[in-house]
Design a protein around this motif. Structure first.
Motif, PDB file in Angstrom:
ATOM      1  N   MET A   1       0.869  -1.185   0.000  1.00  0.00           N
ATOM      2  CA  MET A   1       0.000   0.000   0.000  1.00  0.00           C
ATOM      3  C   MET A   1       0.909   1.239   0.000  1.00  0.00           C
ATOM      4  SD  MET A   1      -3.034  -1.116  -0.210  1.00  0.00           S
ATOM      5  CE  MET A   1      -4.217   0.151   0.218  1.00  0.00           C
ATOM      6  N   LEU A   2       0.343   2.348  -0.448  1.00  0.00           N
ATOM      7  CA  LEU A   2       1.165   3.556  -0.630  1.00  0.00           C
ATOM      8  C   LEU A   2       1.955   3.961   0.628  1.00  0.00           C
ATOM      9  CD1 LEU A   2       1.854   5.557  -2.910  1.00  0.00           C
ATOM     10  CD2 LEU A   2       0.096   7.065  -1.975  1.00  0.00           C
ATOM     11  N   PRO A   3       1.337   3.956   1.845  1.00  0.00           N
ATOM     12  CA  PRO A   3       2.122   4.359   3.020  1.00  0.00           C
ATOM     13  C   PRO A   3       3.327   3.446   3.267  1.00  0.00           C
ATOM     14  CG  PRO A   3      -0.212   4.296   3.552  1.00  0.00           C
ATOM     15  CD  PRO A   3      -0.063   3.681   2.206  1.00  0.00           C
ATOM     16  N   ASN A   4       3.201   2.147   2.915  1.00  0.00           N
ATOM     17  CA  ASN A   4       4.303   1.219   3.142  1.00  0.00           C
ATOM     18  C   ASN A   4       5.424   1.418   2.114  1.00  0.00           C
ATOM     19  OD1 ASN A   4       1.570  -0.126   3.743  1.00  0.00           O
ATOM     20  ND2 ASN A   4       2.999  -1.153   5.107  1.00  0.00           N
ATOM     21  N   VAL A   5       5.039   1.837   0.909  1.00  0.00           N
ATOM     22  CA  VAL A   5       6.024   1.940  -0.170  1.00  0.00           C
ATOM     23  C   VAL A   5       6.613   3.354  -0.254  1.00  0.00           C
ATOM     24  CG1 VAL A   5       6.336   1.770  -2.668  1.00  0.00           C
ATOM     25  CG2 VAL A   5       4.891   0.122  -1.491  1.00  0.00           C
ATOM     26  N   ALA A   6       5.721   4.361  -0.286  1.00  0.00           N
ATOM     27  CA  ALA A   6       6.196   5.734  -0.505  1.00  0.00           C
ATOM     28  C   ALA A   6       6.328   6.511   0.797  1.00  0.00           C
ATOM     29  CB  ALA A   6       5.234   6.452  -1.447  1.00  0.00           C
ATOM     30  N   GLY A   7       5.789   5.958   1.889  1.00  0.00           N
ATOM     31  CA  GLY A   7       5.893   6.638   3.171  1.00  0.00           C
ATOM     32  C   GLY A   7       4.626   7.404   3.518  1.00  0.00           C
TER      33      GLY A   7
ATOM     34  N   ASP B   1       4.234  10.555   4.601  1.00  0.00           N
ATOM     35  CA  ASP B   1       4.112  11.937   4.111  1.00  0.00           C
ATOM     36  C   ASP B   1       3.648  11.996   2.660  1.00  0.00           C
ATOM     37  OD1 ASP B   1       4.656  13.065   6.483  1.00  0.00           O
ATOM     38  OD2 ASP B   1       6.801  13.391   6.099  1.00  0.00           O
ATOM     39  N   ALA B   2       4.202  11.115   1.831  1.00  0.00           N
ATOM     40  CA  ALA B   2       3.785  11.075   0.422  1.00  0.00           C
ATOM     41  C   ALA B   2       2.296  10.720   0.336  1.00  0.00           C
ATOM     42  CB  ALA B   2       4.614  10.056  -0.340  1.00  0.00           C
ATOM     43  N   THR B   3       1.832   9.847   1.224  1.00  0.00           N
ATOM     44  CA  THR B   3       0.420   9.444   1.200  1.00  0.00           C
ATOM     45  C   THR B   3      -0.471  10.611   1.609  1.00  0.00           C
ATOM     46  OG1 THR B   3       1.173   7.255   1.848  1.00  0.00           O
ATOM     47  CG2 THR B   3      -1.202   7.650   1.944  1.00  0.00           C
ATOM     48  N   ARG B   4      -0.036  11.356   2.646  1.00  0.00           N
ATOM     49  CA  ARG B   4      -0.806  12.546   3.052  1.00  0.00           C
ATOM     50  C   ARG B   4      -0.994  13.474   1.852  1.00  0.00           C
ATOM     51  NH1 ARG B   4       0.301  13.961   8.870  1.00  0.00           N
ATOM     52  NH2 ARG B   4       2.010  12.693   9.587  1.00  0.00           N
ATOM     53  N   LEU B   5       0.103  13.702   1.117  1.00  0.00           N
ATOM     54  CA  LEU B   5       0.046  14.617  -0.030  1.00  0.00           C
ATOM     55  C   LEU B   5      -0.866  14.060  -1.124  1.00  0.00           C
ATOM     56  CD1 LEU B   5       1.129  17.161  -1.478  1.00  0.00           C
ATOM     57  CD2 LEU B   5       2.981  15.727  -2.379  1.00  0.00           C
ATOM     58  N   GLN B   6      -0.738  12.754  -1.394  1.00  0.00           N
ATOM     59  CA  GLN B   6      -1.566  12.130  -2.444  1.00  0.00           C
ATOM     60  C   GLN B   6      -3.053  12.221  -2.097  1.00  0.00           C
ATOM     61  OE1 GLN B   6      -0.724  10.665  -5.458  1.00  0.00           O
ATOM     62  NE2 GLN B   6       1.297  11.547  -5.125  1.00  0.00           N
ATOM     63  N   ILE B   7      -3.390  12.015  -0.810  1.00  0.00           N
ATOM     64  CA  ILE B   7      -4.792  12.112  -0.380  1.00  0.00           C
ATOM     65  C   ILE B   7      -5.299  13.521  -0.666  1.00  0.00           C
ATOM     66  CG2 ILE B   7      -6.288  12.207   1.667  1.00  0.00           C
ATOM     67  CD1 ILE B   7      -4.804   9.796   2.767  1.00  0.00           C
ATOM     68  N   LEU B   8      -4.479  14.514  -0.326  1.00  0.00           N
ATOM     69  CA  LEU B   8      -4.883  15.906  -0.540  1.00  0.00           C
ATOM     70  C   LEU B   8      -5.058  16.191  -2.039  1.00  0.00           C
ATOM     71  CD1 LEU B   8      -5.470  18.682   0.665  1.00  0.00           C
ATOM     72  CD2 LEU B   8      -3.027  19.172   0.566  1.00  0.00           C
TER      73      LEU B   8
END
Lengths: 318, 56
Positions: free
Chosen positions: A210-216, A218-225
């Protein structure tokens, strides 16, 4: 044969399942969203469908959605057993065998496509077959374990029910259902990534990228936004294309504002407990948002249907 | 299961297994009845009165 061997052999021969376990294989909660969005696609479509045939079409789409759930559980039994959220599902829980789930899912897939084709038309049936194929083969088998974009691409399967509902009435696909498709498609990543943020240990244990496991995180927070920033205007598109009214406008504007608020909260909040709360708020709130959008379309359709009766009674009493 | 592995008298179900088997059988029965009704309803509502007006 040893006593243990005989016991294992016996267990593999005798099913331990209740009918409820087979219903759980259909993922009833996912099915309810499929039913609801398909219903909206069906009622806003131009043209007429006999209510009984419409009901059967929705039933077939629901069963098709359920069948993909069963096939998904068949394939993911090993990773389901590793995650707290899914370890009690019928297969890892030891109540249904993988073979039973596979045959159940395959039978229901064929059944639902045939029923939809016979009751409505083969465009709708073909779309349902494609949805099942996309969810099981492309998403579950092809993407989920290999790419962090799994739910982005896989979200197409969950977004198709309104298109199928529309096609059940008209026999074709048009811009309106594609806009509804776009809304669900863009809604899926922020919704599931909010869950992935709080469950990333679980996903990590199961080896699902999943994105948080792969990209971290912070990157997931930004992608959600970012996805929410695209989703909210797309949520307003039915107004621009003229197939939604004031009720929908209220839901899309208010709901969109709330979605942005939750997405910004996830992006900004750094304190652990408050962050988890923000994620859960986005996860639950996004369901309410999507529900509100589709419910308002349904309400407006109902309003349009009831208007002549209201006018009649007004004339009668005055 | 080969003959040598089969317990004498066949596999005996425990009362709980028997109860589950009955529940499954009932559910399959209801599902089959539902299917009959479903295809009947599809036939009637798709074809309507035209069901009867077909050359033999």
């Amino acid at each position: 044969m040893s006593e243990l061997g005989a016991e294992l052999r016996r267990e593999s021969l005798i099913s331990n399942a209740d009918p409820e376990d087979f219903i759980a294989l259909l993922k009833p909660r996912v099915m309810s969203l499929v039913v609801f969005t398909a219903l909206v696609g069906l009622v806003i479509a131009p043209g007429t469908i006999h209510p009984v045939i419409g009901f059967i079409a929705i039933f077939a789409i629901a069963i098709g959605g359920g069948a993909s759930g069963a096939l998904n559980m068949w394939y993911e039994a090993d990773t389901d057993a590793l995650m707290r959220r899914t370890m009690n599902r019928p297969i890892p829980g030891g109540r249904v065998s993988r073979g039973e789930a596979l045959s159940f899912g395959l039978f229901l897939s064929v059944f639902s496509v045939m029923v939809l084709g016979l009751a409505t038309n083969w465009v709708a049936a073909g779309l349902l077959a494609f949805t099942i194929f996309f969810y099981v083969v492309v998403y579950t088998i092809g993407l989920k374990r290999y790419t962090a974009q799994n739910i982005v691409i896989g979200g197409a399967a969950g977004a198709l029910p309104p298109v199928i509902g529309w096609a059940a009435v008209t026999g074709n696909v048009a811009l309106e259902p594609m806009i509804l498709f776009g809304i669900i498609f863009l809604w899926t990543p922020p919704h599931f990534w909010a869950l992935a943020l709080v469950k990333c240990e679980d996903y990590g244990r199961a080896g699902i990228p999943m994105l948080p496991n792969v990209a971290g995180v912070d990157a997931t927070r930004l992608q959600i936004l970012l996805y929410t920033l695209v989703l909210v205007p797309c949520g307003l598109a039915p107004l621009w294309f003229g197939f939604a009214g004031m009720v929908y406008a209220a839901a899309a504007v208010l709901g969109g504002a709330m979605m942005l608020y939750w997405a910004v909260a996830i992006y900004r909040v750094r304190e652990e407990e408050a962050f988890r709360k923000a994620c859960w708020r986005m996860f639950g709130g996004s369901i309410v948002y999507l529900f509100a959008l589709f419910a308002s379309l349904l309400l407006e359709w109902l309003g349009g249907r009831l208007m002549p009766f209201a006018a009649l009674t007004k004339g009668y009493f005055t | 299961m080969s003959a040598s592995e089969t317990p004498p008298g066949g596999v005996r179900l425990t009362p709980e297994e028997k109860q589950r088997q009955n529940k499954r059988s009932r559910a399959i029965g209801y599902a089959i009845a539902g299917l009959c009704l479903l295809f009947y309803v599809i036939t009637v509502f798709k074809m309507g009165p035209a069901i009867m007006s077909r050359s033999l």
